[in-house]
Design a protein around this motif. Structure first.
Motif, PDB file in Angstrom:
ATOM      1  N   ALA A   1     -88.905   7.051  19.524  1.00  0.00           N
ATOM      2  CA  ALA A   1     -89.399   6.189  18.448  1.00  0.00           C
ATOM      3  C   ALA A   1     -90.782   6.626  17.981  1.00  0.00           C
ATOM      4  O   ALA A   1     -91.054   6.707  16.772  1.00  0.00           O
ATOM      5  CB  ALA A   1     -89.423   4.737  18.921  1.00  0.00           C
ATOM      6  N   LYS A   2     -91.676   6.907  18.925  1.00  0.00           N
ATOM      7  CA  LYS A   2     -93.032   7.336  18.547  1.00  0.00           C
ATOM      8  C   LYS A   2     -93.001   8.639  17.759  1.00  0.00           C
ATOM      9  O   LYS A   2     -93.723   8.805  16.776  1.00  0.00           O
ATOM     10  CB  LYS A   2     -93.893   7.497  19.800  1.00  0.00           C
ATOM     11  N   GLU A   3     -92.146   9.556  18.168  1.00  0.00           N
ATOM     12  CA  GLU A   3     -92.087  10.845  17.476  1.00  0.00           C
ATOM     13  C   GLU A   3     -91.472  10.706  16.091  1.00  0.00           C
ATOM     14  O   GLU A   3     -91.928  11.347  15.128  1.00  0.00           O
ATOM     15  CB  GLU A   3     -91.295  11.851  18.307  1.00  0.00           C
ATOM     16  N   LEU A   4     -90.440   9.869  15.953  1.00  0.00           N
ATOM     17  CA  LEU A   4     -89.852   9.652  14.627  1.00  0.00           C
ATOM     18  C   LEU A   4     -90.863   8.999  13.685  1.00  0.00           C
ATOM     19  O   LEU A   4     -90.894   9.302  12.489  1.00  0.00           O
ATOM     20  CB  LEU A   4     -88.593   8.797  14.745  1.00  0.00           C
TER      21      LEU A   4
ATOM     22  N   GLY B   1     -92.715  10.431  10.010  1.00  0.00           N
ATOM     23  CA  GLY B   1     -92.716   9.705   8.743  1.00  0.00           C
ATOM     24  C   GLY B   1     -91.497   8.870   8.474  1.00  0.00           C
ATOM     25  O   GLY B   1     -91.280   8.416   7.339  1.00  0.00           O
ATOM     26  N   CYS B   2     -90.664   8.644   9.498  1.00  0.00           N
ATOM     27  CA  CYS B   2     -89.475   7.814   9.296  1.00  0.00           C
ATOM     28  C   CYS B   2     -89.852   6.348   9.105  1.00  0.00           C
ATOM     29  O   CYS B   2     -90.869   5.876   9.611  1.00  0.00           O
ATOM     30  CB  CYS B   2     -88.551   7.921  10.511  1.00  0.00           C
ATOM     31  N   LYS B   3     -88.984   5.641   8.394  1.00  0.00           N
ATOM     32  CA  LYS B   3     -89.037   4.183   8.356  1.00  0.00           C
ATOM     33  C   LYS B   3     -88.175   3.715   9.524  1.00  0.00           C
ATOM     34  O   LYS B   3     -86.960   3.904   9.517  1.00  0.00           O
ATOM     35  CB  LYS B   3     -88.535   3.667   7.012  1.00  0.00           C
ATOM     36  N   LEU B   4     -88.816   3.106  10.492  1.00  0.00           N
ATOM     37  CA  LEU B   4     -88.249   2.996  11.827  1.00  0.00           C
ATOM     38  C   LEU B   4     -87.805   1.583  12.163  1.00  0.00           C
ATOM     39  O   LEU B   4     -88.518   0.614  11.892  1.00  0.00           O
ATOM     40  CB  LEU B   4     -89.303   3.464  12.835  1.00  0.00           C
TER      41      LEU B   4
ATOM     42  N   ILE C   1     -87.905  14.850   7.640  1.00  0.00           N
ATOM     43  CA  ILE C   1     -87.221  13.554   7.698  1.00  0.00           C
ATOM     44  C   ILE C   1     -88.138  12.409   7.266  1.00  0.00           C
ATOM     45  O   ILE C   1     -87.870  11.247   7.571  1.00  0.00           O
ATOM     46  CB  ILE C   1     -86.652  13.285   9.110  1.00  0.00           C
ATOM     47  N   GLU C   2     -89.174  12.735   6.542  1.00  0.00           N
ATOM     48  CA  GLU C   2     -90.086  11.701   6.046  1.00  0.00           C
ATOM     49  C   GLU C   2     -89.330  10.714   5.160  1.00  0.00           C
ATOM     50  O   GLU C   2     -88.501  11.105   4.332  1.00  0.00           O
ATOM     51  CB  GLU C   2     -91.228  12.337   5.259  1.00  0.00           C
ATOM     52  N   ASN C   3     -89.597   9.430   5.391  1.00  0.00           N
ATOM     53  CA  ASN C   3     -89.004   8.313   4.637  1.00  0.00           C
ATOM     54  C   ASN C   3     -87.522   8.090   4.933  1.00  0.00           C
ATOM     55  O   ASN C   3     -86.890   7.262   4.262  1.00  0.00           O
ATOM     56  CB  ASN C   3     -89.209   8.492   3.127  1.00  0.00           C
TER      57      ASN C   3
END
Length: 231
Positions: free
Chosen positions: A23-26, A30-33, A4-6
């Motif tokens: 939130a920390k794990e996402l 590599g997510c844009k959070l 789920i990067e980006n």
């Protein structure tokens, strides 16, 4: 599991408890959070921590019992993500006071349904069409394993309504790569769960992330129990 990067992700109620950990794990994934709290001050430390670590993170604020603020939140998230939200984590909720039998007030029902079922449903309504157009999306609606506690009827009924939203949306999502599932985090020592809860809040991981990382074939409408994944 899924990469789920980006991917653009929104986590409601990210200032503490389950939302903070999700939130920390996402961010690590590599997510844009986009992190939500009632006031920007609530996520200031988290925002600083994650941006200092090199993650792309934005903070938004809204009272989820206000229709106008929820509508503004939707507009803001669409602008930040260029109308491309990929992951919605409907975590924020309120718990009513433990009341004598038959004593919950109309106001408690109204507040519970607004925050715990109507607002999550409207966030889904706002972002599901784009996910379906792009044929990719993951939504997690945090529910509850609460049962047989009529003293918390307003809370439990609002969570049941959220579960029904997920069930009735399943035909729309069938065969797509947009998955919407439910998470029962277990009874946790949080502000909502209280100090008598048997499980530490950290036990919500890694189970809380499982519904995000599902492959298309695993489908929608599943209730995942975070405590099933505790090592």
């Amino acid at each position: 599991m899924l990469n789920i990067e980006n991917k653009w992700a929104l986590v409601t109620g990210a200032s503490r408890g389950i939302g903070l950990r999700v939130a920390k794990e996402l961010a690590k994934q590599g997510c844009k959070l986009i992190i939500h709290s009632r006031q920007l001050a609530g996520t200031r430390d988290l925002l600083n921590e994650l941006t200092t670590a090199g993650h792309e993170v934005y903070a938004v604020a809204a009272e989820l019992n206000s229709i106008s603020q929820v509508e503004h939140l939707i507009t803001e998230v669409k602008a930040l993500s260029n109308n491309h939200l990929d992951i919605l984590y409907n975590n924020a909720a309120i718990m009513t006071k433990y009341q004598p039998l038959f004593a919950p007030t109309a106001e408690e029902y109204l507040d519970s349904f607004m925050v715990n079922s109507i607002t999550p449903a409207k966030l889904c309504d706002a972002f599901l069409p784009g996910m379906l157009t792009r044929n990719w999306g993951r939504i997690v609606n945090v529910s509850s394993g609460i049962s047989n506690q009529p003293e918390l009827m307003a809370y439990s009924c609002s969570k049941a309504a959220l579960e029904r939203y997920v069930r009735d949306m399943m035909p729309t999502l069938l065969g797509t790569n947009v998955l919407m599932n439910l998470l029962d985090p277990g009874w946790l020592k949080t502000d909502l769960g209280g100090t008598f809860a048997p499980n530490d809040v950290d036990s919500v991981m890694p189970g809380a992330l499982i519904p995000i990382l599902l492959e298309k074939e695993q489908g929608s409408g599943i209730l995942f129990c975070a405590q099933d994944y505790v090592g």
